[in-house]
Enzyme design. Sequence first.
Site, PDB file in Angstrom:
ATOM      1  N   ASP A 124       0.860  -1.146  -0.127  1.00  0.00           N
ATOM      2  CA  ASP A 124      -0.030  -0.188   0.006  1.00  0.00           C
ATOM      3  C   ASP A 124       0.770   1.314  -0.018  1.00  0.00           C
ATOM      4  OD1 ASP A 124      -2.456   1.389  -0.192  1.00  0.00           O
ATOM      5  OD2 ASP A 124      -3.329   0.140   1.708  1.00  0.00           O
ATOM      6  N   ASP A 176      -9.755   3.386  -4.181  1.00  0.00           N
ATOM      7  CA  ASP A 176     -10.395   1.769  -3.641  1.00  0.00           C
ATOM      8  C   ASP A 176     -11.893   1.839  -4.263  1.00  0.00           C
ATOM      9  OD1 ASP A 176      -8.163   1.539  -2.189  1.00  0.00           O
ATOM     10  OD2 ASP A 176      -9.459   1.915  -0.154  1.00  0.00           O
TER      11      ASP A 176
END
Length: 418
Positions: free
Chosen positions: A156, A217
């Site tokens: 991430d 996302d």
Amino acid sequence: MLAPILLLLGTTLPSRVLSLAVPEKRLENKVGRTPALGWNSWNQAQCNAATASVVMQTAKAFVDLGLKDLGYVYVNIDDCWSTKTRNATGHLVADPAKFPKGMDGLARDIHAMGLKLGLYGDAGLLTCAGYPGSYSYEQKDADTLAQWGVDYWKFDNCLTEKPYINGGIKSSQYYPIMRDALLKTGKPILFSICQWGRDEVWTWGAKVGNSWRMSEDVQNSWASVASIAAKAATIYQYSAPGGFNDLDMMELGNGKLTEAEERAHFGLWAIMKSPIIMGTDMTKLKASTLNIIKNKVCRLAKSNLALRRSDADKTKAILAINQDPLGKAATTFTPKGKAGPASGKLYKYYAGPLLGGGVVVGLVAADGAETLAVNFTDVPGLGEGSFSWTELYSGRNGTGTLVSQALGSNDMAIFKVW
Ligand SMILES: *[C@@H]1O[C@H](CO)[C@@H](O)[C@H](O)[C@H]1NC(C)=O
Ligand SMILES: *[C@@H]1O[C@H](CO)[C@@H](O)[C@H](O)[C@H]1NC(C)=O
Ligand SMILES: *[C@@H]1O[C@H](CO)[C@@H](O)[C@H](O)[C@H]1NC(C)=O
């Protein structure tokens, strides 16, 4: 024609220009030749699903539901699995309350079931949920993953401002640090880049990882699913064996999509060669959702070249398209007389090549219930003449010069044509 000229003039050109002429070298780490299939804890229950017991329940469901046999093998833990601090030697430690057997113990149990274990980390100072990030610990963390037997590493991009971005260092420069650390371990670990589509990651992702998130996302809504698919169709050409656009984890099973929308979500991800990483409680799947992800309804033609590899393929035709070794993503095409795709809006017509000469054609009722038809002369890779086809959600089949299907709102049909 441009490339050889640039090479000849190379010494006098700025390196940014020269790099256009250099053939892309895709990451070769022995894994990720086809998109990953599996599950991740985040969309199910965020931090609460990052425990050994949830992971083992998921793994058991993969086996019991026949999903493992269809290729769903990655059981991936997202953020919140470690302790909040590294130990005295600077190593990441699995939270003993959540992982009583440690991460190596869990990896052994998962491997014993014929599955693979994935973990999550972060390129910056801390993960998005505030656990230790890998900044300046890349090799130590890569070695720890290899030692534990971890097979997949999602990386991430939280808290990267201070160490990198504020100093003008781009993700295209700092993501390779972890790639190199993973390669150095000698253990094939699938590298899943997650920097939310920044810095045009699709243009360099294949050199660094096996997949790269190409958007923010996904949210649990049709609008989010549709907008990600619309964007992915514009960058289809970057996906190929070893590295794929990652459209993000699935929202199937999470209660906000209709059955038709679940078909379209799964179908679009599948034909665009995205990883298909489920993000729901696998022990509580509705039959309709399970049928979609197994693509159970379909029946394939005997003469289906690409998908004839084994009898098992007859119950997973859409997965077989996703896993086609050719690895080329489908994109939009514009039938004669129709308006072309509009930026940011889900389009209705998709096609992509398959190994063995077949073509997958996708039709999405993106503007409400509609009968959509396609003349094969308009489809890239097809043309004049008669073709055989099977619709892979219904098993409906035929031969001719066109296909047509009545679809409910946001529903999708997927035709294998050859
Ligand atoms: C820290 O954790 C690593 C990996 O889990 C382990 O090998 C090492 O022995 C631990 N160090 C200490 C001081 O406990
Ligand atoms: C086409 O569909 C029919 C009816 O479901 C089925 O009996 C037949 O086997 C299918 N043919 C092919 C070539 O798949
Ligand atoms: C398909 O398109 C071709 C070429 O435009 C045309 O000749 C043919 O009639 C069309 N077929 C159908 C069934 O519409």
